[in-house]
Design a protein around this motif. Structure first.
Motif, PDB file in Angstrom:
ATOM      1  N   SER A 169      89.500 -35.598  83.747  1.00 41.15           N
ATOM      2  CA  SER A 169      90.646 -34.851  84.274  1.00 41.15           C
ATOM      3  C   SER A 169      90.960 -35.266  85.701  1.00 41.15           C
ATOM      4  CB  SER A 169      90.366 -33.348  84.217  1.00 41.15           C
ATOM      5  OG  SER A 169      90.204 -32.904  82.894  1.00 41.15           O
TER       6      SER A 169
ATOM      7  N   SER B  80      85.875 -26.715  81.580  1.00 47.25           N
ATOM      8  CA  SER B  80      85.593 -28.007  80.950  1.00 47.25           C
ATOM      9  C   SER B  80      84.207 -28.507  81.326  1.00 47.25           C
ATOM     10  CB  SER B  80      86.635 -29.040  81.391  1.00 47.25           C
ATOM     11  OG  SER B  80      87.929 -28.688  80.981  1.00 47.25           O
TER      12      SER B  80
ATOM     13  N   ASP C  10      92.478 -28.910  79.729  1.00 46.99           N
ATOM     14  CA  ASP C  10      91.703 -29.475  80.831  1.00 46.99           C
ATOM     15  C   ASP C  10      92.535 -29.589  82.091  1.00 46.99           C
ATOM     16  OD1 ASP C  10      89.137 -30.397  79.352  1.00 46.99           O
ATOM     17  OD2 ASP C  10      90.785 -31.127  78.113  1.00 46.99           O
TER      18      ASP C  10
ATOM     19  N   HIS D  19      84.611 -34.052  80.785  1.00 44.14           N
ATOM     20  CA  HIS D  19      86.034 -33.748  80.788  1.00 44.14           C
ATOM     21  C   HIS D  19      86.544 -33.490  82.205  1.00 44.14           C
ATOM     22  CE1 HIS D  19      85.141 -33.344  76.539  1.00 44.14           C
ATOM     23  NE2 HIS D  19      86.441 -33.491  76.314  1.00 44.14           N
TER      24      HIS D  19
ATOM     25  N   SER E  50      88.125 -30.563  74.729  1.00 45.56           N
ATOM     26  CA  SER E  50      86.758 -31.024  74.554  1.00 45.56           C
ATOM     27  C   SER E  50      86.415 -31.257  73.100  1.00 45.56           C
ATOM     28  CB  SER E  50      85.784 -29.990  75.137  1.00 45.56           C
ATOM     29  OG  SER E  50      86.053 -29.777  76.494  1.00 45.56           O
TER      30      SER E  50
ATOM     31  N   CYS F 124      83.702 -25.086  76.662  1.00 43.11           N
ATOM     32  CA  CYS F 124      84.508 -26.233  76.251  1.00 43.11           C
ATOM     33  C   CYS F 124      85.984 -25.866  76.328  1.00 43.11           C
ATOM     34  CB  CYS F 124      84.178 -26.642  74.823  1.00 43.11           C
ATOM     35  SG  CYS F 124      82.516 -27.338  74.643  1.00 43.11           S
ATOM     36  N   SER F 125      86.774 -26.812  76.784  1.00 42.91           N
ATOM     37  CA  SER F 125      88.221 -26.600  76.800  1.00 42.91           C
ATOM     38  C   SER F 125      88.787 -27.038  75.477  1.00 42.91           C
ATOM     39  CB  SER F 125      88.855 -27.414  77.931  1.00 42.91           C
ATOM     40  OG  SER F 125      88.914 -28.765  77.559  1.00 42.91           O
TER      41      SER F 125
ATOM     42  N   ILE G 259      91.140 -35.419  76.722  1.00 44.75           N
ATOM     43  CA  ILE G 259      91.503 -34.247  77.514  1.00 44.75           C
ATOM     44  C   ILE G 259      92.886 -33.764  77.082  1.00 44.75           C
ATOM     45  CG2 ILE G 259      90.102 -34.914  79.499  1.00 44.75           C
ATOM     46  CD1 ILE G 259      92.687 -35.861  80.873  1.00 44.75           C
TER      47      ILE G 259
END
Length: 422
Positions: free
Chosen positions: A322, A314, A92, A318, A25, A21-22, A36
């Motif tokens: 993005s 991501s 992201d 996401h 997220s 996960c970024s 994002i």
């Protein structure tokens, strides 16, 4: 490429988990809008406001996507993104200098954008800018803004000095410098002692810091030595401003040019807005922009700019959001960016009548063809550091040109152990 180059990226590759996960997220779920995070590395004072406005436009057009905007100082962003990506907490989307893209791609930090929504208008972009967004044949970024170095000059001072046309060669620049100093008392030329600004002297001799095809370090080649000796000759000629190697050199030179205390500099379009704030350019038409001088047979200046890139860590939702965001921010909305920030679009359909009415943009658009694309080498941006360290010693008279460039080559060799040296 602007101001000073950030610290080099360590490009030790590793595999990122596809489910990582970024930072954008967290805080969103499947039933609500996807959020994002975008790290914008533009100038917080003069440029960021435009991008914040575009974020609002995007969210209005895409109510199922929210964008967490974070302005990260350009000088810190390269290292911060590397650290964040290594801990699976990167944004992201990142506004990345073109020189960072290959290194981040090699390290596995970036998601390929080929055949995604981000690349749907790819045919409308300048082809050489797309090449700068690739690594090993894959597309890892979409160009958002572009730039190259040009010769910025004060038309009024040139006219008073009897200089009727911008100099095309270094010898012509020396002649113009001397005339300006003699006729007006103003310094004819000032040089910013950073490695990036020395590149036209190498390009004018047909060389670069490295030869990627032959895997050879060329920063100390006979052609490079000749180019830096030419730079020394310019700086020692009548009319050259005293060399400034202080930490404020960049700002000092820009202040001197904008206030009419120096007639010409090597600079990029990212300074258009600041130059027009200066007392010498209240009339914008007083700003002249021409290709950087070169030898009698060759001119060249580094081609720079920024790509929007997507973090590989991501998740799918996401990634999709993005891609839509990158497409929007690199769409015809570049016209809004150009009008507000005075920067150069990367696609032809953004050069509207209103955009090219800005003499700074129109001037740089005409010289983009002289720009030399960045070599597709992850370590390329890192090579500026040893060049700059030795350049300052050379032009300050502390070491000879060959000796200094040999040392730069030795340091480059540590970055590129599989490359041979001249």
């Amino acid at each position: 490429m602007r101001r000073a180059l950030a610290a080099a990226v360590a490009v030790t590759a590793f595999t990122l988990s596809a489910s990582a996960c970024s930072s954008g997220s967290s805080g969103s779920d499947s039933s609500g809008p996807v959020t994002i995070t975008w790290w914008d590395t533009s100038d917080a004072t003069n440029e960021a406001g435009t991008f914040k406005s575009l974020v609002r436009d995007f969210e209005k057009a895409n109510p199922d996507i929210k964008v967490k905007y974070v302005n990260v100082p350009f000088g810190d962003a390269q290292t911060k993104f590397q650290t964040a990506a290594g801990s699976k907490g990167a944004p992201d989307v990142l506004r990345a200098d073109v020189g960072w893209t290959p290194g981040f791609a090699k390290a596995g930090f970036l998601a390929p954008l080929d055949d995604t929504a981000a690349a749907k208008d790819i045919g409308k972009f300048e082809s050489n800018l797309i090449e700068q967004a690739k690594y090993e044949g894959k597309l890892y970024g979409i160009p958002q803004v572009t730039d190259t170095l040009g010769l910025m000059y004060n038309k009024e001072l040139f006219t008073k000095a009897g200089v009727t046309a911008p100099p095309e060669t270094w010898d012509e620049l020396k002649s113009a410098m001397a005339k300006v100093k003699s006729k007006t008392g103003v310094d004819g030329f000032a040089f910013n002692p950073q490695g990036y600004y020395a590149m036209p002297f190498l390009f004018g001799e047909g060389t670069d810091m490295v030869d990627v095809a032959d895997k050879k370090i060329t920063v100390n080649s006979p052609a490079a030595v000749k180019g830096i000796n030419t730079l020394n000759g310019v700086l020692e000629a009548p009319g050259a401003r005293k060399l400034d190697t202080t930490s404020n050199a960049y700002a000092n030179i820009m202040d001197a040019f904008s206030s009419g205390k120096v007639a010409a500099i090597l600079q990029g379009p990212w300074e258009n807005a600041n130059v027009f704030k200066g007392s010498a350019f209240k009339d914008k038409d007083n700003l002249g922009i021409a290709p950087v001088p070169g030898t009698s047979s060759r001119q060249g200046a580094p081609l720079g700019g920024h790509n929007l890139v997507a973090y590989a860590g991501s998740d799918a939702a996401h990634q999709e959001a993005s891609q839509k965001f990158i497409a929007f921010m690199t769409s015809a909305s570049q016209e809004k960016t150009a009008n507000a920030n005075g920067t150069l679009p990367t696609r032809q359909d953004a050069y509207s009548v209103k955009v090219v009415a800005n003499p700074g943009i129109a001037g740089y658009q005409k010289i983009l063809s002289t720009g030399v694309p960045r070599l597709p080498l992850p370590e390329y941006s890192s090579l500026y550091t040893p060049l700059e360290t030795q350049l300052i010693k050379i032009i300050s008279g502390q070491v000879g040109t060959q000796s200094g460039l040999d040392q730069a080559a030795a340091e480059a060799g540590r970055l590129l152990p599989d490359y041979s040296t001249s």
